[in-house]
Design a protein around this motif. Structure first.
Motif, PDB file in Angstrom:
ATOM      1  N   ILE A  34       0.843  -1.199   0.000  1.00  0.00           N
ATOM      2  CA  ILE A  34       0.000   0.000   0.000  1.00  0.00           C
ATOM      3  C   ILE A  34       0.880   1.251   0.000  1.00  0.00           C
ATOM      4  N   ALA A  35       1.921   1.237   0.819  1.00  0.00           N
ATOM      5  CA  ALA A  35       2.811   2.410   0.912  1.00  0.00           C
ATOM      6  C   ALA A  35       3.639   2.602  -0.361  1.00  0.00           C
ATOM      7  N   HIS A  36       3.896   1.507  -1.086  1.00  0.00           N
ATOM      8  CA  HIS A  36       4.771   1.567  -2.265  1.00  0.00           C
ATOM      9  C   HIS A  36       4.012   1.267  -3.547  1.00  0.00           C
ATOM     10  N   ASP A  37       2.738   1.645  -3.615  1.00  0.00           N
ATOM     11  CA  ASP A  37       1.934   1.168  -4.749  1.00  0.00           C
ATOM     12  C   ASP A  37       2.322   1.789  -6.088  1.00  0.00           C
ATOM     13  N   SER A  38       3.122   2.858  -6.073  1.00  0.00           N
ATOM     14  CA  SER A  38       3.572   3.392  -7.364  1.00  0.00           C
ATOM     15  C   SER A  38       5.005   2.968  -7.702  1.00  0.00           C
ATOM     16  N   ASP A  39       5.596   2.070  -6.875  1.00  0.00           N
ATOM     17  CA  ASP A  39       6.925   1.514  -7.193  1.00  0.00           C
ATOM     18  C   ASP A  39       6.816   0.575  -8.399  1.00  0.00           C
ATOM     19  N   ALA A  40       7.871   0.541  -9.192  1.00  0.00           N
ATOM     20  CA  ALA A  40       7.901  -0.410 -10.311  1.00  0.00           C
ATOM     21  C   ALA A  40       8.254  -1.803  -9.788  1.00  0.00           C
ATOM     22  N   ILE A  41       7.654  -2.820 -10.379  1.00  0.00           N
ATOM     23  CA  ILE A  41       7.996  -4.205 -10.004  1.00  0.00           C
ATOM     24  C   ILE A  41       9.126  -4.665 -10.924  1.00  0.00           C
ATOM     25  N   PRO A  42      10.227  -5.173 -10.363  1.00  0.00           N
ATOM     26  CA  PRO A  42      11.343  -5.628 -11.214  1.00  0.00           C
ATOM     27  C   PRO A  42      10.901  -6.733 -12.178  1.00  0.00           C
TER      28      PRO A  42
END
Ligand code: GLN
Length: 273
Positions: A34-42
């Motif tokens: 939830i806190a990192h929902d705009s992080d890219a997934i490797p």
């Protein structure tokens, strides 16, 4: 960009399942996602996630995709060689714990242990109990052994077709969640059950065949005053109580699961009566 949010949103799966898969592959908590929902997934993680989404969309049970399922507050390894532990079965374990926990010495036998969930949970919550578990399937026993080791409990495992290879000793408690689904029950072709080992679900007969064998043989393996408790189908409580009484068990009763269904039945073995 493939962000945590967009990958979950476009999975085609219920939100909870998509989150469980992403969290499992990335080894992160729900709060992190939830806190990192705009992080890219490797990219490598994304490939694994998409492969798991695909399996789930094809109907494979979450417990086999993730390789684990929680039961009685413990995490059990689950493979297609074993039945997936179900919340219904916690009633059987709670009943066993009630019987065993205040006894200084208690020997317990879990027949048809599968993943080992019942035996391992009893051993975990009743550390003084001496627990044995049997299964006809060597593959199932390998999974059960791993679960006992990973959860740090001592269980003696025996490869046995019901009583055939059980050492001639007497137990205070015998428990079992045997295959009890009628061979013609439509549920066998639905949902998770399609992927589970058929021999763990059905007796390929009227649903009572394994229950009959376990009940008929139990007296020879029970201490005076010992107990037998069995899980069974929603409509089998009366038949199981009858089988128990006919075999000489006393204090025969059934107990209801959280859905109000008579899910387990048991009785006491008294030699002196
Ligand atoms: N409770 C399971 C089901 O109905 C069956 C488990 C069993 O046969 N022991 O899905």
């Amino acid at each position: 960009m493939d962000t945590v949010r967009s990958v979950i949103a476009h999975s085609g799966l219920p939100l909870l399942e998509a989150r469980m898969i992403v969290g499992h592959v990335l080894e992160v908590s729900r709060a992190w996602m939830i806190a990192h929902d705009s992080d890219a997934i490797p990219a490598d993680g994304l490939l694994k996630i998409q492969a798991m989404f695909k399996r789930r969309l094809a109907g494979e049970p979450m417990a086999y995709i993730l390789g684990q399922r929680e039961f009685m507050g413990l995490v059990f390894k689950t493979t297609p060689s074993v039945l997936i532990p179900r919340p219904d079965t916690e009633l059987l374990v709670e009943t066993a714990i009630d019987l065993v926990q205040n006894r200084a010495v208690a020997t317990v036998l879990d027949m048809g242990t599968g993943s080992g969930a019942i035996a391992v949970a009893i051993a975990h919550y009743c550390p003084q109990a001496k627990v044995m578990a049997s299964d006809k399937s060597a593959e199932a026993l390998a999974v059960a052994r791993e679960n006992a080791r990973d959860l740090g409990v001592q269980v003696d495992f025996v490869e046995s077709d019901w009583y055939e290879q059980i050492p001639s000793c007497k137990f205070y408690l015998i428990v079992s969640n045997p295959p009890y689904i009628h061979h013609a029950d439509a549920h066998l072709a639905q949902g998770d059950l399609r992927f589970e080992p058929p021999q763990a679900l059905t007796d390929f007969s009227d649903g009572l065949a394994a229950l009959r064998v376990i009940i008929a043989g139990a007296g020879g393996f029970l201490l005076d005053g010992g107990w037998l408790w069995l899980e069974h189908g929603w409509d089998q409580a009366e038949s199981v109580r009858e089988l128990l009484m006919k075999s000489g068990f006393v204090k025969v009763e059934s107990r209801k699961d959280l859905s109000g269904i008579e899910r387990i039945s048991g009785g006491q073995w008294l030699i002196s009566e």
